[in-house]
Scaffold this motif. Sequence first.
Motif, PDB file in Angstrom:
ATOM      1  N   LEU A  86       0.832  -1.207   0.000  1.00  0.00           N
ATOM      2  CA  LEU A  86       0.000   0.000   0.000  1.00  0.00           C
ATOM      3  C   LEU A  86       0.869   1.259   0.000  1.00  0.00           C
ATOM      4  N   SER A  87       1.885   1.243  -0.846  1.00  0.00           N
ATOM      5  CA  SER A  87       2.840   2.361  -1.019  1.00  0.00           C
ATOM      6  C   SER A  87       3.736   2.596   0.194  1.00  0.00           C
ATOM      7  N   GLU A  88       3.762   1.701   1.159  1.00  0.00           N
ATOM      8  CA  GLU A  88       4.658   1.847   2.313  1.00  0.00           C
ATOM      9  C   GLU A  88       5.796   0.842   2.184  1.00  0.00           C
ATOM     10  N   ARG A  89       7.019   1.332   2.329  1.00  0.00           N
ATOM     11  CA  ARG A  89       8.191   0.449   2.236  1.00  0.00           C
ATOM     12  C   ARG A  89       8.572  -0.046   3.626  1.00  0.00           C
ATOM     13  N   LEU A  90       8.572  -1.371   3.766  1.00  0.00           N
ATOM     14  CA  LEU A  90       8.731  -2.016   5.068  1.00  0.00           C
ATOM     15  C   LEU A  90       9.769  -3.116   4.977  1.00  0.00           C
ATOM     16  N   VAL A  91      10.224  -3.586   6.150  1.00  0.00           N
ATOM     17  CA  VAL A  91      11.117  -4.740   6.161  1.00  0.00           C
ATOM     18  C   VAL A  91      10.597  -5.730   7.210  1.00  0.00           C
ATOM     19  N   ALA A  92      10.590  -7.008   6.836  1.00  0.00           N
ATOM     20  CA  ALA A  92      10.081  -8.053   7.734  1.00  0.00           C
ATOM     21  C   ALA A  92      11.249  -8.898   8.218  1.00  0.00           C
ATOM     22  N   PHE A  93      11.175  -9.332   9.484  1.00  0.00           N
ATOM     23  CA  PHE A  93      12.216 -10.235   9.977  1.00  0.00           C
ATOM     24  C   PHE A  93      11.677 -11.134  11.071  1.00  0.00           C
ATOM     25  N   ARG A  94      12.387 -12.255  11.289  1.00  0.00           N
ATOM     26  CA  ARG A  94      12.040 -13.217  12.346  1.00  0.00           C
ATOM     27  C   ARG A  94      13.210 -13.204  13.316  1.00  0.00           C
ATOM     28  N   ASP A  95      12.950 -12.846  14.579  1.00  0.00           N
ATOM     29  CA  ASP A  95      14.065 -12.639  15.505  1.00  0.00           C
ATOM     30  C   ASP A  95      14.561 -13.952  16.108  1.00  0.00           C
ATOM     31  N   SER A  96      15.513 -13.856  17.035  1.00  0.00           N
ATOM     32  CA  SER A  96      16.182 -15.058  17.577  1.00  0.00           C
ATOM     33  C   SER A  96      15.217 -15.980  18.312  1.00  0.00           C
ATOM     34  N   GLU A  97      14.070 -15.419  18.762  1.00  0.00           N
ATOM     35  CA  GLU A  97      13.089 -16.251  19.472  1.00  0.00           C
ATOM     36  C   GLU A  97      11.877 -16.573  18.607  1.00  0.00           C
ATOM     37  N   GLY A  98      11.973 -16.320  17.315  1.00  0.00           N
ATOM     38  CA  GLY A  98      10.889 -16.687  16.400  1.00  0.00           C
ATOM     39  C   GLY A  98       9.802 -15.634  16.283  1.00  0.00           C
ATOM     40  N   ARG A  99       9.956 -14.498  16.970  1.00  0.00           N
ATOM     41  CA  ARG A  99       8.931 -13.450  16.860  1.00  0.00           C
ATOM     42  C   ARG A  99       9.045 -12.766  15.498  1.00  0.00           C
ATOM     43  N   LEU A 100       7.869 -12.431  14.936  1.00  0.00           N
ATOM     44  CA  LEU A 100       7.851 -11.812  13.607  1.00  0.00           C
ATOM     45  C   LEU A 100       7.681 -10.304  13.728  1.00  0.00           C
ATOM     46  N   GLY A 101       8.412  -9.572  12.899  1.00  0.00           N
ATOM     47  CA  GLY A 101       8.287  -8.116  12.912  1.00  0.00           C
ATOM     48  C   GLY A 101       8.142  -7.576  11.510  1.00  0.00           C
ATOM     49  N   LEU A 102       7.350  -6.505  11.377  1.00  0.00           N
ATOM     50  CA  LEU A 102       7.220  -5.787  10.104  1.00  0.00           C
ATOM     51  C   LEU A 102       7.344  -4.309  10.453  1.00  0.00           C
ATOM     52  N   MET A 132      -2.593  -3.140   8.899  1.00  0.00           N
ATOM     53  CA  MET A 132      -1.948  -1.823   8.877  1.00  0.00           C
ATOM     54  C   MET A 132      -2.900  -0.700   9.286  1.00  0.00           C
ATOM     55  N   GLY A 133      -4.012  -1.073   9.925  1.00  0.00           N
ATOM     56  CA  GLY A 133      -5.025  -0.063  10.255  1.00  0.00           C
ATOM     57  C   GLY A 133      -4.980   0.344  11.718  1.00  0.00           C
ATOM     58  N   PRO A 134      -6.006   1.105  12.137  1.00  0.00           N
ATOM     59  CA  PRO A 134      -6.060   1.574  13.527  1.00  0.00           C
ATOM     60  C   PRO A 134      -6.163   0.385  14.498  1.00  0.00           C
ATOM     61  N   VAL A 135      -5.392   0.450  15.590  1.00  0.00           N
ATOM     62  CA  VAL A 135      -5.334  -0.674  16.544  1.00  0.00           C
ATOM     63  C   VAL A 135      -6.723  -1.010  17.097  1.00  0.00           C
ATOM     64  N   GLU A 136      -7.529   0.018  17.299  1.00  0.00           N
ATOM     65  CA  GLU A 136      -8.846  -0.232  17.911  1.00  0.00           C
ATOM     66  C   GLU A 136      -9.785  -1.023  17.002  1.00  0.00           C
ATOM     67  N   PHE A 137      -9.436  -1.135  15.724  1.00  0.00           N
ATOM     68  CA  PHE A 137     -10.293  -1.892  14.798  1.00  0.00           C
ATOM     69  C   PHE A 137      -9.645  -3.202  14.352  1.00  0.00           C
TER      70      PHE A 137
END
Length: 313
Positions: free
Chosen positions: A49-65, A136-141
Amino acid sequence: MLRKEQNDLITQTGPKTAMGDLFRRHWIPALLADELPANDCPPVRVKLLSERLVAFRDSEGRLGLIDEFCPHRGASLWFGRNEKCGLRCPYHGWKFDVSGQCVEVPSEPVESKFADKIKLKSYPLVERGGVLWTYMGPVEFLPPLPEWEFATVPAKHRFISKRFQECNYLQAMEGGIDSSHVSFLHSGNLESDPLFKGARGNYLMDREAQRQGTTYSGVEGIAIQDGSLQESMGPIVDRTKENLVSTDNGIIMARHRLMKAAKELAKGIFPPGVEPAHQKVRSASVILPPDQPFKDAAREALTVRKGVAPASV
Ligand code: FES
Ligand SMILES: [Fe+2]
């Protein structure tokens, strides 16, 4: 045909656009799960959606974007070192956890707590059905996790693939709805390429195959046949110049539903497709009695029923 302002409304999905807000109220597929196969594996760039991001899986398997660019001086974190529960910018060593929180700024004294004040934009990333999904939307929704049928069946019951296509999402989506092109563009491949397997990336146009009719367009593989023509329209096709016919009715209806949902969301009306119940739908091919409306006669075939195979003719 659409007016220019309608074409802009329906194709623009970046931040602070009406259609972008609509997309941001749903879980959307970001990556294949296989693209982050192990803890501390290389990070992956992803543009959504036109946003440049990077994804990774950390040392404990947690996913981040997280935001692709380092908040120090803007280097791409795709070059980062994925180590000890964080992604470290290789330029000056700033380090970020999966939530985007800066956890280390080596040049500053720890007592200054400088790192605590720095946080990158981040989105949740969850694995479901062999796909990594983000919201990627508002946390409350934040909606319930996706319940599309393919995401809930055992892994051996699904086939997932991904390819790049250099055009706006709507051209690809309209190609999927457009049933009449199948009898032309894909007419040589319906039996041989049902799972889009083996489709190649450069189009490798074969005029002789086109002339002989081995493939209808001269391009091999259903997915690449679609991609070649959808990309040929340009990044965003000018829909003010179209001449639609009756077989485009599905596309016309889909456009109106999309624009209606985006406009209604701006007025605070909850969008369709977010509730898991809306996702209990499957594709089907059926021959209906001529006197019965599609909506009623095809309803059962289009509904997900556990243990019942999809309807096909
Ligand atoms: S640009 Fe990333 S640490 Fe300096
Ligand atoms: Fe197609």
